[in-house]
Structure formats: C-alpha cells, structure tokens
Design a protein around this motif. Structure first.
Motif, PDB file in Angstrom:
ATOM      1  N   UNK A 112      88.415 -36.888  35.219  1.00 18.72           N
ATOM      2  CA  UNK A 112      87.629 -35.674  35.483  1.00 18.72           C
ATOM      3  C   UNK A 112      86.149 -35.842  35.144  1.00 18.72           C
ATOM      4  N   UNK A 113      85.772 -37.013  34.658  1.00 16.99           N
ATOM      5  CA  UNK A 113      84.384 -37.239  34.241  1.00 16.99           C
ATOM      6  C   UNK A 113      83.636 -38.005  35.327  1.00 16.99           C
ATOM      7  N   UNK A 114      82.546 -37.421  35.787  1.00 17.53           N
ATOM      8  CA  UNK A 114      81.675 -38.081  36.776  1.00 17.53           C
ATOM      9  C   UNK A 114      80.347 -38.414  36.105  1.00 17.53           C
ATOM     10  N   UNK A 115      79.940 -39.667  36.208  1.00 19.98           N
ATOM     11  CA  UNK A 115      78.701 -40.124  35.590  1.00 19.98           C
ATOM     12  C   UNK A 115      77.744 -40.588  36.675  1.00 19.98           C
ATOM     13  N   UNK A 116      76.497 -40.136  36.587  1.00 21.26           N
ATOM     14  CA  UNK A 116      75.502 -40.609  37.546  1.00 21.26           C
ATOM     15  C   UNK A 116      74.213 -40.951  36.818  1.00 21.26           C
ATOM     16  N   UNK A 117      73.482 -41.894  37.384  1.00 16.56           N
ATOM     17  CA  UNK A 117      72.182 -42.281  36.842  1.00 16.56           C
ATOM     18  C   UNK A 117      71.123 -41.325  37.361  1.00 16.56           C
ATOM     19  N   UNK A 118      70.345 -40.760  36.470  1.00 16.13           N
ATOM     20  CA  UNK A 118      69.215 -39.916  36.843  1.00 16.13           C
ATOM     21  C   UNK A 118      67.961 -40.777  36.800  1.00 16.13           C
ATOM     22  N   UNK A 124      80.460 -33.477  33.976  1.00 15.07           N
ATOM     23  CA  UNK A 124      79.432 -34.257  34.680  1.00 15.07           C
ATOM     24  C   UNK A 124      78.414 -34.759  33.656  1.00 15.07           C
ATOM     25  N   UNK A 125      78.019 -36.009  33.810  1.00 13.10           N
ATOM     26  CA  UNK A 125      77.062 -36.618  32.882  1.00 13.10           C
ATOM     27  C   UNK A 125      75.932 -37.253  33.677  1.00 13.10           C
ATOM     28  N   UNK A 126      74.714 -36.945  33.280  1.00 15.09           N
ATOM     29  CA  UNK A 126      73.529 -37.591  33.859  1.00 15.09           C
ATOM     30  C   UNK A 126      72.903 -38.458  32.770  1.00 15.09           C
ATOM     31  N   UNK A 127      72.648 -39.730  33.101  1.00 15.00           N
ATOM     32  CA  UNK A 127      72.157 -40.687  32.116  1.00 15.00           C
ATOM     33  C   UNK A 127      71.007 -41.495  32.690  1.00 15.00           C
ATOM     34  N   UNK A 128      70.228 -42.071  31.783  1.00 10.76           N
ATOM     35  CA  UNK A 128      69.213 -43.029  32.225  1.00 10.76           C
ATOM     36  C   UNK A 128      69.907 -44.319  32.652  1.00 10.76           C
ATOM     37  N   UNK A 129      69.216 -45.094  33.445  1.00 11.12           N
ATOM     38  CA  UNK A 129      69.784 -46.364  33.903  1.00 11.12           C
ATOM     39  C   UNK A 129      70.085 -47.275  32.717  1.00 11.12           C
TER      40      UNK A 129
END
Length: 466
Positions: free
Chosen positions: A375-381, A315-320
C-alpha cells in the motif's frame, strides 16, 4: 606507554592542514567544553555502550566473531557483551561492528561517530600505564567526534561525499578514531599529525551494500575504529605517515582522491572550539537508518492528530538522494529492513514501534508487513534538496488525505529525547545482555565520568561474566 623522541625534521618543517588540525587538538582542555556538551558526551557514551551491548548478540556480530576466529586473539581489551579479552586493534574492530549492528547507534557525526570513536577510545585504555581521568576520556571522545565531522564537512559534506558512493562512517571516521586514541596515548602534535596521516591509508567503505541487503555496512565503523587505533599506535612508535593528506591538490591526498574538486580544507580548523560538533549529533529512538526517522514521526503525528485507524494507502515523496539511500521496498534481510523507509513506516503502522524486535525476520517477513508495503507508493520529488526530509501522506478509507513533513525528527539536536528516555533506552538494551546490577553500575560510572580519577576499568564493566 612511554614515547620515543620525535625526529627534529618533523617538528621544524612548515605545517599543512593536518599539522594545523593536530595543533588545535593538542591545545584543547576539558575546561573548554560547556557543561551542556559534557552532559551530552556522557549520554552519547552511554547510548553507544547500550547499542553495542545489545548488538553483541546479533547474528551479524556472531558471524564476524566466528568467521575471524577472534577468540584466539590474545590481549587485554574487553569485547562488549562477551566474556572475552582480545588485542587492542581487534577490540576496536569488534566493538565497532557490534555497536552498529542494530542501527541504534548515534548519527550526525562522521556519520556514525559513536560506533567508531567510543570503541577506539575504550579499547586503548588497558594499554595505558598511568591513570586516565574521566575528563581526559571525555575530551578524547569529543575530539574524535570533532575530527570525524570536520573531515566530512571538508570533504564536501554528507550528501556530496556519500553521493559519490563512499560511506563516510568508514572514510571519515578513521580520522576521528585516530584523534581520540592519539590523545589518550598523549601524542604530541607532530605525532598526532603522523597518526592522521597514517589513518588516510585505512579510509574506506562504500554504499555497495545498499543494492542487495548485504551486511558489510556493519564492518565500516569497526574498520574505522581499528584503523584509527592502528595509526595512533604506529605514530607512537615513530612510524611516519604522509603529511599532505589534506592538501586538496596533492596527488593521493584524501581530498584529491575521495572528493576531487569538492573539498574545503579550511573547514578542518575554521572557528575551532566555537561550536563542538558533538552538539550537532542525534541519538536514535528507532532501530533503522536515520533517514527513515522523520517518516516514522510523521505517521505517529498524523494518526494521533486525526485518529486514523483505517488507512487505505500511504504516499511518500523523497529527494533523489534519500530515495537512493532508503527508498527501497524490497525487504529480504535485516540489513534491507534497517535501510528501508517504507519498511519503517510499515513497522510503525503494524506494530506501533520500530525497535530491535521489529527488525527480526519473523517481523519483516510477515504477511502483515507485506500487505502494508503493497500500500506504500514512493516517488522522487525533483524539487526536494538532498537533505530534505520526506513528505508522508496517509490516505484514509474514505479518501481523505493527511500530509506531514517532520523537519526535526525525534532525537535530533533540535528535537532531543529527554534524558529519561535516553537512559531508559540504555537500560533496555544493556539489560538484554547484562544483569540489572551491572547495568546500573555502568550507568552510574558513565554519568559521573567527569568526576572519575581513573576510567581505565570502564571497559571491564562491559564484559559479560565468564
């Protein structure tokens, strides 16, 4: 190259921001740099050359070479990694393209200052009638980095400027190339101001490539190097450029056009000489966008610390902002793989490294990589600032979760690579194209450049034997 006298009008009028910046540049001496900055400059020069030599064999470089027919462009400037000499401006362009082709060139300047400034500086050397000391070459290089970065800071900073869709390597880098070439041409302050003004007409490059994996990003440092060279050569011939390019409210000025309402032109000269911008630049250990590097480091750290082998999900949390730049999971070209944080993670998990070989089609198109990408989920925090590094969570097969954020990725100024690592990177990359003896000769020349009386032969060492 002898210079005609500059006109009295351009000497006596009041100076704007471009004129003040030109004055600062002409006052800099090699003795103004601390030993650490000189050492770092030599390492960045070596690193850029290594990246460029390896990049000379890339498909992108070869397509540019064939497509533009540059083999018929006569001149005395060497093409790195090829047995050819071409014109000064074409060499700046071609060597800028190949230096950036593998995404292994440095970052943190204009952004990719090495791939802009170094090709411009080396391309001009054969045109100079008098000896160019290694100290002068290093001075011009450091000032090229300085100008490229200061223009970026003054235009609003990396996130703001690039967030508008501009690629700062092309838009801001051209001024750094003009500064480096202009100093090597021994332009006085009025002429250097003209060179900066002319450069504004060559500023360009957008992030449109990010949507479909096209290859235009590789052109931007080349065009910036070529544009800066062109501007310096024209200024040396008394061709004039606009002097209000950095006036924030002047219609058509760089700031008014590229960042309306966001510029801070005082940053062009504020505290000039107190902290050189090259010292803030990063050298890349991985062949992907700098925005992916902390994620690669996070995966390495988590696997090593917790002895993780069986990983069920990532899981990855990234800036917009970071998501828009490198959050894509679609990988159908080398360019998309280079700009994809999920791919960088997948390559690290599958191959244990992210170098040039991991950016070849048989790697990014493999079913094993696709299995990792699935298997990689990316979402904007939304709580993350634009410049924040991503958070990476590895989920083990038994459901345990391990999370890490690497604030200072490998190769950054706060977490630099050891000299031995940087030199090994150069040797490995340059050795893909040149003989071991030639690689050793280049290394020796660059690392002793500040002791060299005449550096004009350096570009010739980068040419493949005919």
């Amino acid at each position: 190259m002898s210079l005609p006298p500059i006109s009295e009008k351009s000497v006596t009028r009041d100076k704007g921001f471009a004129g003040m910046l030109a004055d600062r540049l002409c006052q800099v001496r090699f003795s103004d740099f601390p030993a650490s900055t000189v050492h770092k400059a030599k390492l960045h020069l070596l690193d850029t050359i290594g990246a460029g030599l390896a990049g000379s064999a890339s498909p992108e470089t070869q397509r540019v070479w064939r497509g533009l027919g540059l083999q018929t462009d006569g001149g005395r400037s060497a093409v790195w990694g090829m047995p050819h000499d071409i014109s000064v401006r074409s060499a700046g362009f071609m060597n800028g393209v190949l230096a950036h082709a593998l995404e292994l060139d440095d970052s943190g300047g204009c952004d990719h200052s090495g791939a802009v400034v170094v090709p411009a500086a080396l391309a001009i050397l054969p045109e100079l009638a008098e000896a160019v000391s290694g100290r002068l070459l290093l001075t011009a290089m450091v000032m090229g980095y300085e100008v490229g970065r200061r223009v970026l800071e003054a235009v609003g900073g990396y996130e703001a400027h690039n967030g508008l869709g501009w690629h700062s390597t092309g838009t801001c880098g051209v001024f750094g190339a003009a500064a480096a070439a202009g100093l090597l041409l021994d332009l006085d302050a009025p002429r250097l101001e003209q060179a900066l003004g002319i450069s504004c007409s060559f500023a360009g490059g957008t992030w449109a490539f990010i949507h479909d994996g096209s290859q235009t990003k590789k052109l931007h440092p080349g065009r910036a190097a070529e544009g800066g060279l062109t501007a310096a050569l024209l200024a040396a011939s008394e061709f004039t450029g606009p002097t209000e390019i950095f006036e924030p409210e002047a219609w058509g000025s760089f700031f008014k056009t590229f960042s309306p309402g966001q510029s801070a032109p005082h940053l062009l000269t504020e505290a000039f000489g107190e902290a050189w911008r090259l010292d803030r630049c990063s050298i890349k250990p991985y062949a992907t966008c700098r925005g992916t590097h902390s994620a690669i480091d996070a995966v390495r750290q988590l696997r090593a610390a917790h002895h993780l082998e069986a990983i069920a999900a990532i899981e990855v949390e990234m800036s917009s902002f970071q998501f828009g730049m490198c959050g894509g999971t679609s990988v159908a070209s080398r360019a998309q793989a280079q700009m994809s944080l999920p791919y960088a993670i997948a390559a690290e998990l599958q191959f244990g490294k992210v170098g040039p070989a991991e950016l070849e089609p048989d790697r990014w198109s493999s079913p094993e990589i696709q299995a990792w990408l699935d298997r990689i989920a990316v979402r904007i925090d939304p709580g993350m600032a634009d410049a924040d590094e991503p958070a990476v969570t590895l989920v083990a097969k038994d459901g345990r979760r391990y999370r890490a954020i690497v604030e200072f990725p490998s190769g950054s100024p706060a977490n630099p690579l050891a000299d031995e690592q940087l030199i090994a990177k150069f040797r490995n990359l340059a050795g893909l194209v040149l003989s071991a003896s030639r690689v050793a000769e280049i290394e020796n020349v660059v690392l002793k450049l500040d002791q060299t009386a005449d550096a004009r032969d350096l570009p010739n060492l980068l040419r493949c034997p005919r």
